[in-house]
Structures are given as C-alpha cells and as structure tokens.
Design a protein around this motif. Structure first.
Motif, PDB file in Angstrom:
ATOM      1  N   PRO A 203       7.461  -7.373   5.462  1.00 34.62           N
ATOM      2  CA  PRO A 203       6.102  -6.833   5.787  1.00 34.62           C
ATOM      3  C   PRO A 203       5.204  -7.136   4.950  1.00 34.62           C
ATOM      4  O   PRO A 203       5.188  -7.429   3.596  1.00 34.62           O
ATOM      5  CB  PRO A 203       6.508  -5.309   5.643  1.00 34.62           C
ATOM      6  CG  PRO A 203       7.890  -5.223   5.591  1.00 34.62           C
ATOM      7  CD  PRO A 203       8.400  -6.469   5.170  1.00 34.62           C
ATOM      8  N   ARG A 204       3.770  -7.837   5.638  1.00 35.12           N
ATOM      9  CA  ARG A 204       2.909  -8.312   4.813  1.00 35.12           C
ATOM     10  C   ARG A 204       2.173  -7.072   4.037  1.00 35.12           C
ATOM     11  O   ARG A 204       1.601  -7.384   3.000  1.00 35.12           O
ATOM     12  CB  ARG A 204       1.689  -8.617   5.938  1.00 35.12           C
ATOM     13  CG  ARG A 204       0.411  -9.336   5.276  1.00 35.12           C
ATOM     14  CD  ARG A 204      -0.544  -9.749   6.163  1.00 35.12           C
ATOM     15  NE  ARG A 204       0.191 -10.753   7.416  1.00 35.12           N
ATOM     16  CZ  ARG A 204      -0.192 -11.898   7.203  1.00 35.12           C
ATOM     17  NH1 ARG A 204      -0.638 -12.564   5.973  1.00 35.12           N
ATOM     18  NH2 ARG A 204       0.551 -12.776   8.056  1.00 35.12           N
ATOM     19  N   GLU A 205       2.445  -5.951   4.331  1.00 40.08           N
ATOM     20  CA  GLU A 205       1.826  -4.901   3.261  1.00 40.08           C
ATOM     21  C   GLU A 205       2.316  -4.685   1.955  1.00 40.08           C
ATOM     22  O   GLU A 205       1.755  -4.254   1.091  1.00 40.08           O
ATOM     23  CB  GLU A 205       2.253  -3.340   4.037  1.00 40.08           C
ATOM     24  CG  GLU A 205       1.446  -3.301   5.522  1.00 40.08           C
ATOM     25  CD  GLU A 205       1.903  -3.841   6.461  1.00 40.08           C
ATOM     26  OE1 GLU A 205       2.995  -4.395   6.504  1.00 40.08           O
ATOM     27  OE2 GLU A 205       1.405  -3.934   7.581  1.00 40.08           O
ATOM     28  N   LEU A 206       3.737  -5.339   1.976  1.00 35.02           N
ATOM     29  CA  LEU A 206       4.402  -5.396   0.547  1.00 35.02           C
ATOM     30  C   LEU A 206       3.460  -6.507  -0.263  1.00 35.02           C
ATOM     31  O   LEU A 206       3.351  -5.988  -1.530  1.00 35.02           O
ATOM     32  CB  LEU A 206       5.894  -5.799   0.846  1.00 35.02           C
ATOM     33  CG  LEU A 206       6.668  -4.587   1.377  1.00 35.02           C
ATOM     34  CD1 LEU A 206       8.056  -5.278   1.478  1.00 35.02           C
ATOM     35  CD2 LEU A 206       6.857  -3.339   0.554  1.00 35.02           C
ATOM     36  N   ARG A 207       3.244  -7.496   0.080  1.00 37.56           N
ATOM     37  CA  ARG A 207       2.821  -8.473  -0.617  1.00 37.56           C
ATOM     38  C   ARG A 207       1.111  -7.950  -0.852  1.00 37.56           C
ATOM     39  O   ARG A 207       0.585  -8.282  -1.688  1.00 37.56           O
ATOM     40  CB  ARG A 207       2.725  -9.910  -0.029  1.00 37.56           C
ATOM     41  CG  ARG A 207       4.079 -10.518  -0.071  1.00 37.56           C
ATOM     42  CD  ARG A 207       4.073 -11.640   0.775  1.00 37.56           C
ATOM     43  NE  ARG A 207       4.200 -11.366   2.127  1.00 37.56           N
ATOM     44  CZ  ARG A 207       4.096 -12.551   3.134  1.00 37.56           C
ATOM     45  NH1 ARG A 207       4.112 -13.609   2.701  1.00 37.56           N
ATOM     46  NH2 ARG A 207       4.380 -12.098   4.440  1.00 37.56           N
ATOM     47  N   GLU A 208       0.386  -7.368   0.030  1.00 36.82           N
ATOM     48  CA  GLU A 208      -0.746  -6.664  -0.035  1.00 36.82           C
ATOM     49  C   GLU A 208      -0.771  -5.778  -1.138  1.00 36.82           C
ATOM     50  O   GLU A 208      -1.701  -5.668  -2.139  1.00 36.82           O
ATOM     51  CB  GLU A 208      -1.423  -6.229   1.302  1.00 36.82           C
ATOM     52  CG  GLU A 208      -1.581  -7.541   2.272  1.00 36.82           C
ATOM     53  CD  GLU A 208      -2.196  -7.008   3.566  1.00 36.82           C
ATOM     54  OE1 GLU A 208      -2.136  -5.770   3.762  1.00 36.82           O
ATOM     55  OE2 GLU A 208      -2.720  -7.642   4.409  1.00 36.82           O
ATOM     56  N   ALA A 209       0.232  -5.067  -0.978  1.00 37.91           N
ATOM     57  CA  ALA A 209       0.339  -3.872  -2.338  1.00 37.91           C
ATOM     58  C   ALA A 209       0.475  -4.303  -3.459  1.00 37.91           C
ATOM     59  O   ALA A 209       0.142  -3.976  -4.381  1.00 37.91           O
ATOM     60  CB  ALA A 209       1.326  -2.776  -1.904  1.00 37.91           C
ATOM     61  N   ILE A 212      -2.742  -6.060  -4.692  1.00 35.06           N
ATOM     62  CA  ILE A 212      -3.600  -4.981  -5.097  1.00 35.06           C
ATOM     63  C   ILE A 212      -3.113  -4.218  -6.466  1.00 35.06           C
ATOM     64  O   ILE A 212      -4.031  -3.859  -7.497  1.00 35.06           O
ATOM     65  CB  ILE A 212      -3.726  -3.674  -4.123  1.00 35.06           C
ATOM     66  CG1 ILE A 212      -4.241  -4.158  -2.884  1.00 35.06           C
ATOM     67  CG2 ILE A 212      -4.272  -2.350  -4.700  1.00 35.06           C
ATOM     68  CD1 ILE A 212      -4.119  -3.161  -1.720  1.00 35.06           C
ATOM     69  N   ASP A 213      -1.881  -4.120  -6.765  1.00 37.73           N
ATOM     70  CA  ASP A 213      -1.586  -3.807  -8.131  1.00 37.73           C
ATOM     71  C   ASP A 213      -1.555  -4.573  -9.204  1.00 37.73           C
ATOM     72  O   ASP A 213      -1.203  -4.410 -10.376  1.00 37.73           O
ATOM     73  CB  ASP A 213       0.276  -3.127  -8.039  1.00 37.73           C
ATOM     74  CG  ASP A 213       0.194  -1.974  -7.039  1.00 37.73           C
ATOM     75  OD1 ASP A 213      -0.893  -1.167  -6.811  1.00 37.73           O
ATOM     76  OD2 ASP A 213       1.240  -1.635  -6.355  1.00 37.73           O
ATOM     77  N   SER A 220       5.043 -11.799  -7.510  1.00 36.20           N
ATOM     78  CA  SER A 220       5.265 -11.194  -6.025  1.00 36.20           C
ATOM     79  C   SER A 220       6.124 -12.076  -5.686  1.00 36.20           C
ATOM     80  O   SER A 220       7.301 -11.395  -4.851  1.00 36.20           O
ATOM     81  CB  SER A 220       4.011 -11.525  -5.391  1.00 36.20           C
ATOM     82  OG  SER A 220       4.122 -11.315  -3.905  1.00 36.20           O
TER      83      SER A 220
END
Length: 310
Positions: A203-209, A212-213, A220
């Motif tokens: 999921p792209r959201e994991l890398r985006e999260a 952000i962190d 990553s």
C-alpha cells in the motif's frame, strides 16, 4: 418421549456417518481423478528418466543397444577425479554467487525505479524485460558477435580509440566473466518483474505515513519495503539458484566451454564429455549428481526459507 428421541438419534447417527464417509470418498475419488493425469505425466517424463539415468550411470555405455558393461561406481570415481568437472562446479557456483549478489540487487533497484507507474515506466519495463524474452541461443550468438576480437563491436570501439582489440572469449582468464555479464543481462528482467509485482502489492499509504513520520528513503526501504517484499525475494532467490545450476544454453553459443575447458558449467560439461563423446554412462552420472544437488537445495530451501511461517 425422550426414549424415542434417543432411539431416533441412535438410528440416525450411523446413517449420518455413512453419508459423511460416502461424501469423503467421492471427494477423494474426484481429487484422484484430477491428479491422475498429472501424476502419470510426471512419472513418465521425470521419475522414469531419472531412474533410467541412475541405472545407466553404473554402466560403460555408448547409447546403442542394451547396456551390458557394468562398471559399478567407476563413472562416479572418474567424475570426481576429473579436473574439468571441478572447474565446471566452480564456474556454476560463481554463476550462483554473481546472480545473488549482483543480478538480484540490480533487478530490485530497477524495479523500484519503474514501479511508480506512468507511460515512461511501462516503456522501461518492456525494454528491461526484452532480454529475458529473447531466446538463450540467440542471445549467446548476439553477444558472441559483440565480443568477437576481429569483427565485434567491442573490437571496433577499441580500434576507434587506438587500442588493440581484446579477444575476451579466447582468454582463459576473462572468458568466464563474459558469460557472467551475459547471464546478468539476460535474466535480470525476469527478477525485476517479480519485484515490480511485489512492490505493487505494498500500500502506498505505508510509505506516505513513513515519510510523514520523518523516515528517510533508506529507513523506508529497510523497515517497510524490504520486509514486505520478502515473499517475492525468496521466490526470486530460488529461481536464480536453480536456474544457475542448470545454465547451459547461454554457454554453448558463446564459448562452447572453451577456451581449454575453462568456461564449462555442470550441464555443458555433461553435454561435452558425456553426450557428444558417446559416453552415456558417464554423462548419466553427471546428471544424477546435478539432480541430487538440485533436489537437495530445493528441500533445504523449502524447509528453512519457503515456510509458511518464519
């Protein structure tokens, strides 16, 4: 009333058990019916040839008629005392090491570059995958022309720069490295596509999260992408090792095992010293050793790496 219910339950219970047994029997028969053709084909084209090769390896036989000259373990003794076979084993192990340490990291790096999507990524995926689509013999012939010291492209480039053209395929010390270069070029696209498929499932959201962190690209990759890519990586490693153990089609059009038998792999050694010399018993011994090596690696890798639970 309770006695009647108990009696009915007692009568119905064996009937239900019989129905379950019949249903289980039907499922087993159906599964057996589907497995039977595959089992017959596997037995005919895998089990029987391996058994025949093991039997022929104990004979001195030229491939004609019925083998009668029983030599026992002599073929195996000659095999392990053969210095060319030792060189072939070392070359095969070198192909395995180069595939694991150079080819797979290159494929992973390129997969991360082209997995982002878009028209340009699709074009580059196609370009990088084309060498794998090309036939092994055709690829070997193309690179043999490129490496040719008289009329090849490398020779032409060397002359244009004022250098003596190198005869890479005729150099006993350098010929094996030309094979390694062709192997990397030929098969990295296959592993790249495995990694691209694995990256698309993350999921792209994991890398985006993670971004952000405050995670860096390396963090990553190390803590998110690499663990989630592990199923694809272990399959890729398996294909790379088994394919390296069976390498043959690229070697023969490039060098034919030469010069002076310095570039043989185990399979090309079997072909040159067993089949072409009509020494089928000796070649069968090589095949048995290679088969045991592949099966041994597969069992060990399946036991310790390809487990459902790590």
């Amino acid at each position: 009333m309770s006695g009647a219910v108990t009696a009915l339950g007692t009568v119905a219970s064996p009937a239900r058990r019989r129905d379950r047994r019949r249903a289980a029997l039907g499922r087993n028969l159906a599964a057996g019916g589907f497995l039977l053709p595959a089992t017959l084909l596997f037995t005919l084209f895998v089990v029987l040839p391996v058994a025949e090769a093991a039997w022929y390896s104990f004979y001195r036989w030229n491939g004609y008629g019925v083998p009668t000259n029983w030599v026992g373990w002599r073929n195996y003794q000659q095999l392990f005392a053969n210095t060319v076979f030792a060189t072939a084993v070392m070359n095969t192990m070198l192909v395995v090491v180069v595939s694991l340490l150079l080819q797979l990291p290159l494929a992973l790096w390129l997969a991360m570059l082209v997995a982002r999507g878009g028209r340009s990524s699709t074009i580059f995926r196609t370009i990088f995958f084309l060498p794998y689509v090309l036939g092994e013999v055709a690829a070997g012939l193309i690179w043999r022309f490129i490496f040719d010291g008289n009329v090849g492209l490398i020779a032409a480039a060397a002359r244009a720069l004022g250098f003596e053209p190198p005869f890479l395929l005729a150099d006993p010390d350098l010929a094996i490295y030309t094979i390694l270069a062709v192997v990397i070029w030929k098969y990295f696209g296959f592993h790249m596509m495995i990694y691209v498929a694995g990256l698309q499932d993350i999921p792209r959201e994991l890398r985006e999260a993670a971004a952000i962190d405050g995670a860096t690209r390396w963090q990553s990759f190390r803590y998110i992408l690499l663990p989630m890519l592990w199923p694809a990586i272990r399959i890729s490693i398996f294909f790379a090792v088994v394919g390296s153990l069976q390498l043959f089609d690229v070697v023969m059009p490039l060098t034919g095992g030469g010069p002076s038998n310095t570039t043989h792999t185990v399979v090309s050694f079997q072909y040159s010293f067993g089949i072409t010399r009509m020494n089928i018993g000796f070649g069968s011994a090589v095949g048995v050793v290679l088969f045991l090596a592949c099966v041994g690696f597969t069992l060990i890798y399946r036991r310790f790496v390809l487990r459902e639970r790590d």
